[in-house]
Design an enzyme around this catalytic site. Sequence first.
Site, PDB file in Angstrom:
ATOM      1  N   CYS A   1     -10.756 -29.596   9.371  1.00 12.63           N
ATOM      2  CA  CYS A   1      -9.606 -28.831   8.888  1.00 12.63           C
ATOM      3  C   CYS A   1      -8.391 -29.747   8.719  1.00 12.63           C
ATOM      4  O   CYS A   1      -8.081 -30.561   9.594  1.00 12.63           O
ATOM      5  CB  CYS A   1      -9.287 -27.704   9.861  1.00 12.63           C
ATOM      6  SG  CYS A   1      -7.891 -26.674   9.357  1.00 12.63           S
TER       7      CYS A   1
ATOM      8  N   HIS B   1      -3.563 -21.641  11.875  1.00  5.15           N
ATOM      9  CA  HIS B   1      -4.879 -22.272  11.680  1.00  5.15           C
ATOM     10  C   HIS B   1      -5.880 -21.294  11.085  1.00  5.15           C
ATOM     11  O   HIS B   1      -6.610 -21.641  10.146  1.00  5.15           O
ATOM     12  CB  HIS B   1      -5.442 -22.814  12.993  1.00  5.15           C
ATOM     13  CG  HIS B   1      -6.905 -23.129  12.882  1.00  5.15           C
ATOM     14  ND1 HIS B   1      -7.389 -24.236  12.222  1.00  5.15           N
ATOM     15  CD2 HIS B   1      -8.004 -22.418  13.281  1.00  5.15           C
ATOM     16  CE1 HIS B   1      -8.712 -24.219  12.224  1.00  5.15           C
ATOM     17  NE2 HIS B   1      -9.111 -23.123  12.871  1.00  5.15           N
TER      18      HIS B   1
ATOM     19  N   ASP C   1      -7.999  -8.017   1.640  1.00  6.57           N
ATOM     20  CA  ASP C   1      -6.902  -8.058   2.601  1.00  6.57           C
ATOM     21  C   ASP C   1      -7.449  -7.656   3.960  1.00  6.57           C
ATOM     22  O   ASP C   1      -8.350  -6.831   4.055  1.00  6.57           O
ATOM     23  CB  ASP C   1      -5.764  -7.116   2.191  1.00  6.57           C
ATOM     24  CG  ASP C   1      -6.108  -5.655   2.422  1.00  6.57           C
ATOM     25  OD1 ASP C   1      -5.809  -5.133   3.518  1.00  6.57           O
ATOM     26  OD2 ASP C   1      -6.702  -5.026   1.522  1.00  6.57           O
TER      27      ASP C   1
ATOM     28  N   ASP D   1       0.842  -1.189   0.000  1.00 10.12           N
ATOM     29  CA  ASP D   1       0.000   0.000   0.000  1.00 10.12           C
ATOM     30  C   ASP D   1       0.880   1.243   0.000  1.00 10.12           C
ATOM     31  O   ASP D   1       2.109   1.150  -0.025  1.00 10.12           O
ATOM     32  CB  ASP D   1      -0.948  -0.002   1.192  1.00 10.12           C
ATOM     33  CG  ASP D   1      -0.218  -0.011   2.531  1.00 10.12           C
ATOM     34  OD1 ASP D   1       1.030  -0.139   2.530  1.00 10.12           O
ATOM     35  OD2 ASP D   1      -0.876   0.119   3.567  1.00 10.12           O
TER      36      ASP D   1
ATOM     37  N   CYS E   1      -5.282 -28.482   8.227  1.00 12.48           N
ATOM     38  CA  CYS E   1      -4.057 -27.718   8.485  1.00 12.48           C
ATOM     39  C   CYS E   1      -3.173 -28.468   9.489  1.00 12.48           C
ATOM     40  O   CYS E   1      -3.659 -29.312  10.244  1.00 12.48           O
ATOM     41  CB  CYS E   1      -4.393 -26.317   8.986  1.00 12.48           C
ATOM     42  SG  CYS E   1      -4.758 -26.191  10.756  1.00 12.48           S
TER      43      CYS E   1
END
Length: 366
Positions: free
Chosen positions: A314, A345, A271, A50, A316
């Site tokens: 999940c 996570h 974002d 940015d 992960c």
Amino acid sequence: VDFHDADATGQQLVFCNSYHLLLQPGPEVIAEAGGLHNFIGRRDRPLITDSGGFQVFSLAYGGVHEERSGGSAEVTKELKRSGGTRKADGNKGGQNILNSDGAPPVKCTEEGVRFKSYRDGRKITLTPESTVQAQKAYGADIIIPLDELPPHFTDRSILEESVERTHRWEARSLKEHLKEVKEQAMYCVVHGGLDVELRTKSVEYLTSLPFDGYAIGGSLGKNAADLVELLEWMMPMFDEDGRKDKPRHLLGIADEGSIENAITKGIDTFDSCYPTRLARHGTLLTTDEGSGGRINIKSGKHSKSYGIPIDSNCSCPVCQRYDRPYLWHLFKAREPLFTNLATLHNIAYMNTLMAKYRQDILDDKI
């Protein structure tokens, strides 16, 4: 969280904060290292930077998250480091922030914005040209022009002046960028708060310039309902006059509800520090029924939930290796490892969610 661990969960675009990079280590160091991709060792996936303006104006007004949730711990900490204190100014409930010497921490002029570094106290002037030069040194794939960020409670006359100044700044940033493109894309930032006339004017002006994509910025309202209404009437304008083929990015907002609404309105990328902020404070995202989508790992009820991961759906590494009691212990013991695991996570959760939305688009469900 290490970039490679995050990438393994499906992370694509990473947002790098120009404000903090400007203060430490500085554009010169990053340029000498061969740009951000080399500096951070993430050479095969895209980066976005940015202008630094969001953080600078947050020193004066607070940020988007602060407006929508009643306060930002990160902004507050930064103000304490820079010696700033809040004093009410009577502007529709708004607040100005003053340095310890009574002077405002941010001075905005036509040239740009001047502020005081919280790291070493030096005064820095950020201009439309200098922020582009810094982002050229960083070498990110997508860069953002300098814009002014007035708070949600700004009077309309002041908001109108801010939008006009932002347009002039963005045009100057674009002119600087086009001197040496360096295979970088520059997105404009559409402003105007919740004002239909000003937002429409901003869309029409900025889309007339040769920007590579469109970012939705400025004040997005005081709550989620304001954002829903804003996108409802504004996003159809991006399907007009050849604008449809360029990407659209929503700046700073990416909670599950906002994402679901924004994707159906035509937003492509997001974002936000939402998943990482939640993780730091002990809130873990989950698809498990009965949890309401979140687990407060601070609760004692998780201390003996042996063998139960954060999210049974999940894949992960955190959910595959650790259970809730261990994470509860790490949080209670204030172990730094907790923040790493919880953040990893939550990032994995968000990437899985986004992958589902991409597939739904391909399957014509959205």
